[in-house]
Design a protein around this motif. Structure first.
Motif, short mmCIF file in Angstrom:
data_model
loop_
_atom_site.label_atom_id
_atom_site.label_comp_id
_atom_site.label_asym_id
_atom_site.label_seq_id
_atom_site.Cartn_x
_atom_site.Cartn_y
_atom_site.Cartn_z
N PHE A 5 0.85 -1.19 0.00
CA PHE A 5 0.00 0.00 0.00
C PHE A 5 0.88 1.23 0.00
CE2 PHE A 5 0.81 -1.13 4.41
CZ PHE A 5 0.99 0.07 5.07
N VAL A 6 0.32 2.37 -0.36
CA VAL A 6 1.12 3.60 -0.44
C VAL A 6 0.81 4.59 0.67
CG1 VAL A 6 1.55 3.47 -2.93
CG2 VAL A 6 -0.49 4.66 -2.07
N GLY A 7 -0.41 4.54 1.22
CA GLY A 7 -0.81 5.57 2.17
C GLY A 7 -0.87 5.10 3.60
N ILE A 8 -2.05 4.69 4.04
CA ILE A 8 -2.29 4.36 5.45
C ILE A 8 -3.05 3.06 5.55
CG2 ILE A 8 -3.61 5.05 7.49
CD1 ILE A 8 -2.93 7.94 6.84
N ALA A 9 -2.58 2.17 6.42
CA ALA A 9 -3.30 0.94 6.77
C ALA A 9 -3.86 1.11 8.17
CB ALA A 9 -2.37 -0.27 6.71
N SER A 10 -5.10 0.66 8.38
CA SER A 10 -5.71 0.84 9.70
C SER A 10 -6.67 -0.29 10.01
CB SER A 10 -6.42 2.19 9.79
OG SER A 10 -7.41 2.30 8.79
N VAL A 11 -6.91 -0.49 11.31
CA VAL A 11 -7.81 -1.56 11.75
C VAL A 11 -8.65 -1.07 12.92
CG1 VAL A 11 -6.24 -3.41 11.06
CG2 VAL A 11 -6.12 -2.51 13.39
N GLY A 12 -9.70 -1.83 13.22
CA GLY A 12 -10.55 -1.51 14.35
C GLY A 12 -11.78 -0.75 13.89
N PHE A 13 -12.07 0.35 14.57
CA PHE A 13 -13.18 1.21 14.18
C PHE A 13 -13.05 1.60 12.71
CE2 PHE A 13 -14.85 5.50 13.55
CZ PHE A 13 -16.16 5.35 13.98
N ASP A 14 -11.82 1.83 12.26
CA ASP A 14 -11.58 2.21 10.85
C ASP A 14 -12.02 1.09 9.89
OD1 ASP A 14 -10.47 4.36 12.06
OD2 ASP A 14 -8.61 4.33 10.94
N SER A 15 -11.89 -0.15 10.32
CA SER A 15 -12.32 -1.26 9.47
C SER A 15 -13.81 -1.17 9.19
CB SER A 15 -12.00 -2.60 10.14
OG SER A 15 -10.63 -2.72 10.46
N ASP A 16 -14.58 -0.91 10.24
CA ASP A 16 -16.03 -0.80 10.08
C ASP A 16 -16.40 0.42 9.24
OD1 ASP A 16 -16.07 -2.98 11.73
OD2 ASP A 16 -16.85 -1.93 13.48
N ALA A 17 -15.75 1.55 9.51
CA ALA A 17 -16.07 2.79 8.78
C ALA A 17 -15.72 2.66 7.30
CB ALA A 17 -15.34 3.97 9.41
N ASN A 18 -14.58 2.05 7.00
CA ASN A 18 -14.18 1.86 5.60
C ASN A 18 -15.17 0.98 4.85
OD1 ASN A 18 -11.54 2.92 4.34
ND2 ASN A 18 -10.94 2.46 6.43
N ARG A 19 -15.60 -0.09 5.51
CA ARG A 19 -16.57 -0.99 4.86
C ARG A 19 -17.87 -0.24 4.55
NH1 ARG A 19 -20.66 -3.11 7.11
NH2 ARG A 19 -19.82 -2.86 9.22
N ILE A 20 -18.35 0.54 5.50
CA ILE A 20 -19.58 1.30 5.29
C ILE A 20 -19.41 2.32 4.18
CG2 ILE A 20 -21.16 2.96 6.37
CD1 ILE A 20 -20.60 1.43 9.04
N ALA A 21 -18.27 3.01 4.16
CA ALA A 21 -18.00 4.01 3.11
C ALA A 21 -17.99 3.37 1.73
CB ALA A 21 -16.68 4.71 3.39
N GLU A 46 -6.54 -0.93 24.59
CA GLU A 46 -7.98 -1.11 24.43
C GLU A 46 -8.56 0.19 23.90
OE1 GLU A 46 -11.99 -2.62 26.79
OE2 GLU A 46 -10.21 -2.07 27.93
N GLY A 47 -9.29 0.11 22.80
CA GLY A 47 -9.82 1.35 22.26
C GLY A 47 -10.45 1.19 20.90
N TYR A 48 -10.22 2.20 20.05
CA TYR A 48 -10.92 2.31 18.77
C TYR A 48 -10.11 1.78 17.59
CZ TYR A 48 -14.58 5.19 20.91
OH TYR A 48 -15.62 5.63 21.67
N SER A 49 -8.92 2.33 17.38
CA SER A 49 -8.20 2.04 16.14
C SER A 49 -6.70 2.01 16.35
CB SER A 49 -8.51 3.12 15.07
OG SER A 49 -9.86 3.13 14.71
N VAL A 50 -6.05 1.27 15.44
CA VAL A 50 -4.60 1.37 15.27
C VAL A 50 -4.37 1.74 13.82
CG1 VAL A 50 -2.37 0.20 15.39
CG2 VAL A 50 -4.17 -0.37 17.05
N VAL A 51 -3.63 2.83 13.62
CA VAL A 51 -3.37 3.37 12.29
C VAL A 51 -1.87 3.26 12.01
CG1 VAL A 51 -3.42 5.45 10.87
CG2 VAL A 51 -5.31 4.96 12.43
N VAL A 52 -1.52 2.61 10.90
CA VAL A 52 -0.12 2.45 10.51
C VAL A 52 0.09 3.31 9.27
CG1 VAL A 52 1.69 0.80 9.91
CG2 VAL A 52 -0.14 0.12 11.47
N ALA A 53 0.75 4.45 9.48
CA ALA A 53 0.73 5.51 8.48
C ALA A 53 2.07 5.68 7.77
CB ALA A 53 0.32 6.83 9.13
N ASN A 54 2.05 5.45 6.46
CA ASN A 54 3.18 5.81 5.61
C ASN A 54 3.03 7.26 5.17
OD1 ASN A 54 5.53 5.31 3.95
ND2 ASN A 54 4.17 5.24 2.19
N SER A 55 1.77 7.70 5.00
CA SER A 55 1.43 9.06 4.64
C SER A 55 0.70 9.71 5.82
CB SER A 55 0.57 9.08 3.38
OG SER A 55 0.28 10.38 2.95
#
Length: 291
Positions: free
Chosen positions: A129-145, A184-193
């Motif tokens: 990937f080139v930008g940002i990988a994320s999991v957790g709350f972001d996984s649900d939000a990305n799927r909905i988007a 414990e929380g919402y998201s983990v974001v692994v950011a290249n950008s």
């Protein structure tokens, strides 16, 4: 200028790529630049056509959003040929960070000017990937988007609010070298950008060419506090909150207390558990001279 191959994703941005194409073609015709157009049928088809263009000494130009851009950019890692970009998606976050104009004529002029820079590429379970990988709350939000028919940046705010209604905190384990951290929380974001989600600067200090990820964790807080802090993400000021932590790493492993999809560049890339690493200075991209 070598011949261009315009890799156009017909579904990108709700058909925006096809609407922009005539303006790009007009510039190239006026400048007498040889080019051909390929309408991509899938991510795999786009990647195959981009690599074939490289082999033929042509210059691939992605006319699409972050998803196709991430797939093709990852596949081109290590190539001497640079990648041209005409933003045509909903988010266009990598081009925002690179300073590439959203106007198709101006973006085409950037390509023809020929200035390039080299950026890092991320990898998760062998998928790039080139930008940002994320999991957790972001996984649900990305799927909905991705399932939504809404256009423009509002789709990401809508998806975040929809995801928040059903969200329950998860436990994440981050391993960097010998050190393991549980959150414990919402998201983990692994950011290249630095940006994702149509202009959210979730990792405001992340650099595309420093050989490291910015790893952002958002710990457990009340939903009202979480949603009230969402506007801060568009300015990058959320990182000053007590529940937000940032560390840097070139490699890490990530797992969670329940299954999550890993989304990157707006697409489902892989699933947890995931091993992630940076591939430094892997991709040349054509950018404005001032970038």
């Amino acid at each position: 200028m070598r011949p261009l191959v315009l890799l156009v994703n017909p579904s990108s941005g709700g058909g925006r790529a096809l609407k922009l194409l005539p303006r790009v073609e007009a510039v190239l015709d006026e400048r007498r630049v040889p080019f051909r157009v390929v309408r991509t049928r899938s991510m795999e088809h786009g990647v195959a056509k981009a690599l074939a263009a490289v082999e033929a000494d042509e210059l691939p130009v992605v006319v699409s959003g972050d998803g196709m851009l991430g797939a093709i950019g990852g596949a081109m890692a290590g190539a001497e040929t640079p990648l041209g970009i005409v933003p045509a998606g909903r988010g266009n976050d990598l081009t925002r960070v690179l300073g590439i104009p959203t106007d198709p004529v101006e973006a085409t002029e950037v390509i023809l000017a020929g200035h390039s820079r080299t950026i890092d590429i991320g990898e998760a379970n062998g998928r790039r990937f080139v930008g940002i990988a994320s999991v957790g709350f972001d996984s649900d939000a990305n799927r909905i988007a991705n399932e939504s028919r809404l256009r423009g940046n509002l789709v990401y705010a809508y998806a975040a609010l929809r995801a928040l209604v059903a969200w329950k905190p998860a436990r994440f384990t981050i391993a960097i070298g010998e050190e393991r951290t549980r959150v414990e929380g919402y998201s983990v974001v692994v950011a290249n950008s630095s940006a994702y989600g149509g202009g959210m600067y979730v990792a405001p200090d992340a650099q595309l060419d420093d050989g490291e990820f910015d790893v952002v964790t958002i710990e457990k807080v009340g939903k009202l506090r979480f949603v009230s802090n969402l506007p801060k993400v568009f300015k990058g000021t959320h990182v000053h909150n007590d529940e937000v932590h940032v560390v840097r790493a070139s490699r890490l492993s990530l797992s969670a207390s329940r299954p999550f999809a890993v989304y990157a560049d707006g697409e489902h890339l892989t699933d947890l558990p995931a091993d992630l690493r940076v591939i430094p200075h892997a991709l040349r991209v054509l950018v404005p001279a001032t970038a």
